[in-house]
Design an enzyme around this catalytic site. Structure first.
Site, PDB file in Angstrom:
ATOM      1  N   SER A 300       0.803  -1.205   0.000  1.00 37.28           N
ATOM      2  CA  SER A 300       0.000   0.000   0.000  1.00 37.28           C
ATOM      3  C   SER A 300       0.845   1.268   0.000  1.00 37.28           C
ATOM      4  CB  SER A 300      -0.956  -0.066   1.196  1.00 37.28           C
ATOM      5  OG  SER A 300      -1.997   0.852   1.077  1.00 37.28           O
ATOM      6  N   ASP A 311      10.814   4.733  -9.783  1.00 36.94           N
ATOM      7  CA  ASP A 311      10.492   5.301 -11.101  1.00 36.94           C
ATOM      8  C   ASP A 311      11.325   6.528 -11.416  1.00 36.94           C
ATOM      9  OD1 ASP A 311       8.696   3.309 -11.543  1.00 36.94           O
ATOM     10  OD2 ASP A 311       6.903   4.577 -11.491  1.00 36.94           O
ATOM     11  N   LYS A 325      -0.601  -4.083  -3.550  1.00 37.21           N
ATOM     12  CA  LYS A 325      -1.905  -3.492  -3.240  1.00 37.21           C
ATOM     13  C   LYS A 325      -1.939  -2.076  -3.786  1.00 37.21           C
ATOM     14  CE  LYS A 325      -4.997  -2.072   0.511  1.00 37.21           C
ATOM     15  NZ  LYS A 325      -5.037  -0.626   0.176  1.00 37.21           N
TER      16      LYS A 325
END
Length: 545
Positions: A300, A311, A325
């Site tokens: 999460s 990224d 999740k």
């Protein structure tokens, strides 16, 4: 808006309140058109009539409140693994967890064989200051025997106004009689960063166990403290972190990303569910190499942070593939202080990854993911391929995959099934209960208590004692696995004693010396520095355009 993973508990409610809650939930989903409202009215009547029939005719006892909560919980469980209903007690606990404070003693209790047993102590709390510890049995509260009490009964007696006290009788390993204690009630703070320490003269280590409403503030203090101590590189540990508040995940990621960088974006059907979240603050921590550690229980909000850092090539991700999740739950307060966490959106990492894992109809495969071995050579579909700012390949479809893989599902170790069973049965924590800290005057040692100082070592005699305890446990004995797991076993004996006697920071600092996953991560700072250089170059090129 929060991102949560919940354990479900149910209590009860009246049939009229049942309809009110269903209206609040279902009405919010389907809108207010006349046709939809007619359909909903019919559905409400079916549910209310069914409840009334049970209350009037069922041959046994049927508590309407239990039926109601179970019905609502069952309805939400048909949607996805994370939408769920919270009774007033569960909702209160959730809010306390997010706020990071409440008024009471500072303990978490559970019922073990009918005994109210302390499972967690918050450092600095009234209970901690008085001398309570994990494993203590609260056998008496205000002269009342608590055998067979529910945890809700105990909480009702232990909590109260700030400044008042509660008298308890504690049963502890190593003592022949109950220990009588008078514990003051006060504000209890539940930290989400239990350890922020220097591993060596230049390496800082911060462990984040949760994302509560104060996590970013705690992180800011930890970073400033470690910087003053000479930190030039950081291990950022998100292992075992199940998630928490979305806004805190964004703020935490912002600590390491330049202002303006996209951190996460959400998409859904509900109003305002389509949002892009960027770093909005300038930060002084852009120039230190960072290694972020994750494992299969990182979920999460911790995946939002690790995914954003990966990224943008800002941190090397080390460990295992995370839980996967990517569902956002909005928490709605409904009648009688209950709440509903309803999935209202999906979130995506800056590169466009949806890291949500698929689930089966019963959620069994999904919820048991953490107990299965991971496939490091998992095949990906072509449309799951994405790219970081610097052009590195990353993938959608199930968790954040580490840049450098090293399996370590249990405190950085990868023990056998036998070793994991010893850990899951809390045998290490049980063994630690017979020890006390030298010089601790809060509760004098009992006649059968073993006293140690902070420089103690795990001896062969201690290992032999633990072995006898393990042989008497329900875990099936496996001598070959015992020998294979011996280093893990010694590390866990030390860790649990440290947690009980010397605090979380000391415990994690000592564990770091033996944690195989962390020791591997410390060898990868050259790669983390290369990523940092890449990130700077990519940012510089975009600014110069």
């Amino acid at each position: 808006m929060y991102i949560f993973i919940y354990m479900r508990k149910y209590r009860s409610l009246s049939s009229s309140a049942f309809v009110i809650i269903l209206c609040a939930l279902v009405g919010g989903w389907f809108g207010s058109s006349a046709l939809a409202q007619d359909q909903l009215d019919q559905q409400y009547r079916v549910l209310a009539d069914a409840l009334q029939a049970i209350e009037n005719t069922y041959v046994g006892d049927a508590e309407s409140d239990r039926l109601v909560y179970s019905a609502i919980g069952g309805m939400l469980q048909t949607l996805d693994p994370h939408s769920n209903f919270m009774d007033p007690n569960s909702y209160r606990q959730m809010r306390e967890r997010q706020e990071g404070r409440y008024y009471g003693l500072g303990i978490t209790i559970g019922s073990v064989d009918g005994d109210l047993t302390v499972s967690q102590i918050f450092e600095g709390s009234p209970a901690y200051t008085t001398g309570l510890r994990r494993g203590d049995v609260i056998a008496r509260i205000e002269k009342q025997d608590t055998k067979g009490w529910t945890t809700e009964q105990a909480v009702g007696q232990l909590r109260g106004q700030k400044g008042t006290t509660v008298n308890i009788g504690v049963r502890r390993v190593g003592y022949d009689k109950l220990i009588d204690l008078k514990v003051p009630r006060d504000e209890v703070r539940m930290p989400t960063i239990p350890a922020a320490v220097m591993l060596d003269s230049g390496t800082g280590y911060i462990r984040v166990t949760d994302f509560g409403e104060n996590t970013d503030q705690e992180l800011g203090r930890a970073l400033r403290d470690l910087t003053q101590k000479g930190m030039t590189r950081l291990v950022f540990d998100l292992r075992e972190n199940p998630g928490g508040a979305l806004d805190q995940a964004i703020k935490v990621a912002n600590r390491f990303l330049p202002k303006g960088k996209l951190i996460v974006y959400t998409r859904g059907r509900a109003p305002n569910s389509a949002q892009d979240y960027h770093a909005t603050e300038s930060t002084e921590y852009l120039n230190i190499p960072v290694i972020t550690m994750v494992n299969r229980n990182s979920a999460s909000a911790s995946e939002i942070v690790s995914g954003a850092l990966q990224d943008h090539d800002r941190s090397l991700i080390v460990g295992e593939t995370t839980f996967g999740k990517a569902l956002v739950q909005s928490v709605y307060k409904v009648s009688q202080q209950a709440g509903a966490a309803i999935t209202t959106a999906r979130y995506y990492t800056p590169s466009g990854r949806l890291i949500q894992r698929p689930w089966d109809g019963t959620f069994d495969e999904y919820l048991t993911y953490r107990y299965r071995e991971q496939d490091p050579n998992k095949a990906h579909k072509p449309d799951e391929l994405k790219f970081t700012d610097g052009g590195r390949k990353v993938y959608s479809g199930g968790g954040v995959e580490p840049d450098e893989r090293f399996d370590g599902p249990v405190e950085g170790f990868n023990p056998t099934r036998f070793g994991r069973a010893l850990y899951a049965r809390n045998l290490f924590a049980s063994y630690s209960q017979q020890y006390a800290r030298r010089g601790d005057t809060r509760i004098p040692p009992g006649p059968n208590t073993k006293v140690v100082g902070p420089d103690y070592e795990v001896t062969d005699a201690m290992v032999a004692e633990f072995k006898e305890l393990a042989k008497k446990s329900p875990v099936k004995w496996d001598e070959a696995a015992w020998q294979k797991d011996l280093e893990f076993i010694k590390a866990m004996i030390r860790h649990e004693i440290d947690v009980d006697l010397f605090g979380q920071a000391t415990a994690f600092l000592n564990l770091a010396k033996h944690d195989p996953q962390l020791q591997f991560a410390l060898t990868r700072f050259a790669a983390a520095q290369q990523l940092l250089d890449m990130s700077r170059q990519t940012t510089a090129r975009r600014v110069s355009r």
